[in-house]
Design a protein around this motif. Structure first.
Motif, mmCIF file in Angstrom:
data_model
loop_
_atom_site.group_PDB
_atom_site.id
_atom_site.type_symbol
_atom_site.label_atom_id
_atom_site.label_comp_id
_atom_site.label_asym_id
_atom_site.label_seq_id
_atom_site.Cartn_x
_atom_site.Cartn_y
_atom_site.Cartn_z
ATOM 1 N N VAL A 331 0.831 -1.142 -0.094
ATOM 2 C CA VAL A 331 -0.074 -0.090 -0.130
ATOM 3 C C VAL A 331 0.824 1.162 0.013
ATOM 4 O O VAL A 331 0.638 2.275 -0.662
ATOM 5 C CB VAL A 331 -1.060 0.173 1.039
ATOM 6 N N PHE A 332 2.035 1.140 0.694
ATOM 7 C CA PHE A 332 2.790 2.444 0.968
ATOM 8 C C PHE A 332 4.283 2.213 0.315
ATOM 9 O O PHE A 332 4.937 1.494 0.898
ATOM 10 C CB PHE A 332 2.867 2.718 2.211
ATOM 11 N N GLN A 333 4.164 2.833 -0.693
ATOM 12 C CA GLN A 333 5.656 2.686 -1.567
ATOM 13 C C GLN A 333 6.825 3.576 -0.403
ATOM 14 O O GLN A 333 6.365 4.248 0.284
ATOM 15 C CB GLN A 333 5.683 3.284 -2.818
ATOM 16 N N GLN A 334 7.919 2.926 -0.630
ATOM 17 C CA GLN A 334 9.030 3.792 0.206
ATOM 18 C C GLN A 334 8.478 3.688 1.653
ATOM 19 O O GLN A 334 8.251 4.602 2.383
ATOM 20 C CB GLN A 334 9.374 4.952 -0.198
ATOM 21 N N PRO A 335 7.757 2.620 2.311
ATOM 22 C CA PRO A 335 7.134 2.576 3.621
ATOM 23 C C PRO A 335 7.991 3.229 4.720
ATOM 24 O O PRO A 335 7.480 3.779 5.691
ATOM 25 C CB PRO A 335 6.977 1.216 3.721
ATOM 26 N N ASP A 336 9.251 3.004 4.642
ATOM 27 C CA ASP A 336 10.046 3.851 5.832
ATOM 28 C C ASP A 336 10.516 5.186 5.720
ATOM 29 O O ASP A 336 11.001 5.655 6.630
ATOM 30 C CB ASP A 336 11.319 2.679 6.176
ATOM 31 N N SER A 337 10.017 6.041 4.621
ATOM 32 C CA SER A 337 10.298 6.992 4.370
ATOM 33 C C SER A 337 9.256 8.079 4.708
ATOM 34 O O SER A 337 8.243 7.653 4.623
ATOM 35 C CB SER A 337 10.884 7.227 3.033
ATOM 36 N N PHE A 338 9.965 9.454 5.202
ATOM 37 C CA PHE A 338 8.608 10.305 5.594
ATOM 38 C C PHE A 338 8.434 11.069 4.260
ATOM 39 O O PHE A 338 9.354 11.762 3.864
ATOM 40 C CB PHE A 338 9.591 11.188 6.391
ATOM 41 N N LEU A 339 7.289 10.980 3.664
ATOM 42 C CA LEU A 339 7.009 11.425 2.389
ATOM 43 C C LEU A 339 5.493 11.949 2.586
ATOM 44 O O LEU A 339 4.518 11.442 1.914
ATOM 45 C CB LEU A 339 6.999 10.398 1.446
ATOM 46 N N PRO A 340 5.484 13.192 3.096
ATOM 47 C CA PRO A 340 3.963 13.726 3.102
ATOM 48 C C PRO A 340 3.137 13.738 1.760
ATOM 49 O O PRO A 340 1.880 13.639 1.710
ATOM 50 C CB PRO A 340 4.228 15.200 3.857
ATOM 51 N N GLU A 341 3.712 14.096 0.731
ATOM 52 C CA GLU A 341 3.253 14.173 -0.392
ATOM 53 C C GLU A 341 2.449 12.923 -0.866
ATOM 54 O O GLU A 341 1.866 12.870 -1.860
ATOM 55 C CB GLU A 341 4.559 14.427 -1.538
ATOM 56 N N ARG A 342 2.918 11.786 -0.174
ATOM 57 C CA ARG A 342 2.340 10.322 -0.705
ATOM 58 C C ARG A 342 0.483 10.801 -0.542
ATOM 59 O O ARG A 342 -0.159 9.914 -1.195
ATOM 60 C CB ARG A 342 2.774 9.453 0.031
ATOM 61 N N TRP A 343 0.335 11.338 0.411
ATOM 62 C CA TRP A 343 -1.010 11.723 0.716
ATOM 63 C C TRP A 343 -2.071 12.624 -0.195
ATOM 64 O O TRP A 343 -3.162 12.577 -0.117
ATOM 65 C CB TRP A 343 -1.212 12.169 2.148
ATOM 66 N N SER A 344 -1.149 13.244 -1.175
ATOM 67 C CA SER A 344 -1.927 13.944 -2.272
ATOM 68 C C SER A 344 -1.661 13.292 -3.443
ATOM 69 O O SER A 344 -1.905 13.930 -4.487
ATOM 70 C CB SER A 344 -1.495 15.436 -2.243
#
Length: 441
Positions: A331-344
């Motif tokens: 579900v979450f690519q690069q799951p261990d990275s802090f990427l706020p942009e994933r939510w937009s």
């Protein structure tokens, strides 16, 4: 259907509770790797237990089969809080939820924002003036305590300091009952932690009942007027609402927010979060995804069923692990990275895949209120300060129980800035927008 991967062990000798509670994240990661899957079995609390570490499995457990996997009526939450919407099952839980939902509607929450803002102003305004780095978890926990006791009990620290401090101490003692062995033992000069917690609960209940009987406004008066199933329900739920759960969850999330935005390379993230309430929303979603305050929750299978494509016999436990679910690579690519942009982007509209505060029909009833607390505090920090780790090199390795936070309390230095001037008023505009923006789920 297939047999669950792993082994449920044998009674007592095969129990893995100590290993799990010592480091639940490592426990699950090792087994995910070993079994090459995110649903497996082990023995927890001397019961065969399914561990759910995938988004799909969590949604099945908490949404699709919520009437099959029930709350455990024998756990410590019931001992410490009685019959509440958190501990009951079936029709009783549904009726309690229907009655209490009116306390946490958007309209009801609007009236709390001014109070939350005033507490943030009082508790956070001098962070840059004390001449020393701040232990941020302690600062934010105190903030949460003042918010909870002021909102739910009409008790202000500045107006009733002695009563306030008494309740804080009692809540701390009561909380320890949830993380201690359930042994009610009292002898001269010594009491078990559980015994002390029960005594603290009784004293808290005396204070709560007095509030419910005598307060004519605010939350106690509203709660006392609700059509609840019996006379004890109001006091038991008020005990739940003022417990250490909310302050600790708030302190956990605010600490993680502060730490992840403290690095120099996050200056642009802080600027965007200050100016854009929608971006702040994604930052808080990402903080919640990576560092959920609670490790998960536990259920019991009421009948033979399946979960994640595996057979689950009646009587098995099932525990969802929020840290692992939030890092599910499907579900979450690069799951261990802090990427706020994933939510937009890729994960836009998938906030319901998070389970920091449960999920489905039994999710936390106060999630929107916690959102108000979080956003008001974050907006205040962003508008008022820049900050950095002090000293710069600190061990930020997390522990995950009873709430997630660095095992070594982190310290941060704050520098006051005036963004309302430097940004031409954008910070104040952002503050207004965030107050009326979407809620984190």
């Amino acid at each position: 259907m297939a047999k669950l991967p792993g082994s449920a062990g044998v009674t007592l000798l095969g129990d893995k509770s100590l290993e799990f509670y010592r480091d639940p994240v490592s426990f699950c990661r090792q087994r995910i790797h070993k079994h090459r899957g995110r649903v497996f079995q082990s023995r927890l609390l001397n019961r065969p237990t399914v561990f759910v570490c995938s988004v799909r499995g969590m949604r099945e457990l908490l949404s699709e089969k919520t009437n099959i996997f029930l709350k455990d009526p024998t756990d410590l939450m019931t001992n410490m809080y009685g019959d509440t919407l958190v501990t009951t099952n079936g029709e009783e839980a549904c009726l309690l939820r229907l009655s209490l939902t009116s306390l946490f509607t958007e309209t009801s929450l609007q009236s709390t924002k001014e109070f939350v803002s005033s507490v943030c102003e009082r508790r956070l305004k001098d962070l840059s003036l004390r001449g020393q780095s701040e232990c941020v978890y302690s600062v934010f926990k105190r903030l949460g305590i003042e918010l909870v006791l002021g909102l739910f009990l009409n008790i202000r620290a500045e107006e009733q300091p002695e009563l306030f401090q008494e309740i804080v101490q009692l809540c701390t003692q009561h909380w320890h009952g949830l993380i201690s062995a359930p042994v009610n033992l009292k002898v001269p000069l010594w009491s078990s932690g559980f015994s002390t917690a029960l005594e603290a609960r009784d004293r808290l209940m005396d204070i709560i009942k007095d509030k419910l009987e005598n307060d004519t406004e605010g939350f106690p008066a509203t709660l006392a007027s609700l059509p609840l199933p019996d006379s004890s329900a109001a006091s038991q739920h008020l005990l739940l609402f003022i417990s250490a759960l909310i302050p600790k969850a708030l302190a956990s999330l605010l600490t993680s927010f502060t730490l992840v935005l403290s690095a120099d390379e996050q200056a642009e993230t802080r600027r965007r979060a200050t100016e854009n309430p929608d971006f702040l929303h994604t930052v808080l979603l990402e903080v919640q995804r990576l560092w959920p305050p609670f490790i998960g929750g536990r259920r019991i299978a009421e009948q033979d069923t399946t979960l994640g494509g595996f057979d689950v016999p009646k009587g098995y436990g099932a525990i969802f692990i929020s840290h692992c679910i939030h890092r599910d690579p499907e579900v979450f690519q690069q799951p261990d990275s802090f990427l706020p942009e994933r939510w937009s982007g890729r994960n836009a509209g998938q906030e319901n895949f998070l389970c920091s505060f449960g999920n489905g029909a039994r999710s936390c009833i106060g999630t929107k209120l916690t959102d108000v607390f979080l956003k008001e505090a974050c907006v205040f920090l962003l508008n008022r300060y820049d900050w950095r780790l002090d000293p710069p090199s600190q061990d930020l390795t997390y522990k995950w129980l009873p709430v997630s936070r660095p095992a070594n309390p982190p310290t941060v230095s704050f520098t006051q800035v005036d963004r309302s001037v430097s940004d031409g008023g954008n910070a104040m505009d952002a503050r207004h927008a965030v107050k009326n923006g979407p809620a984190v789920c």
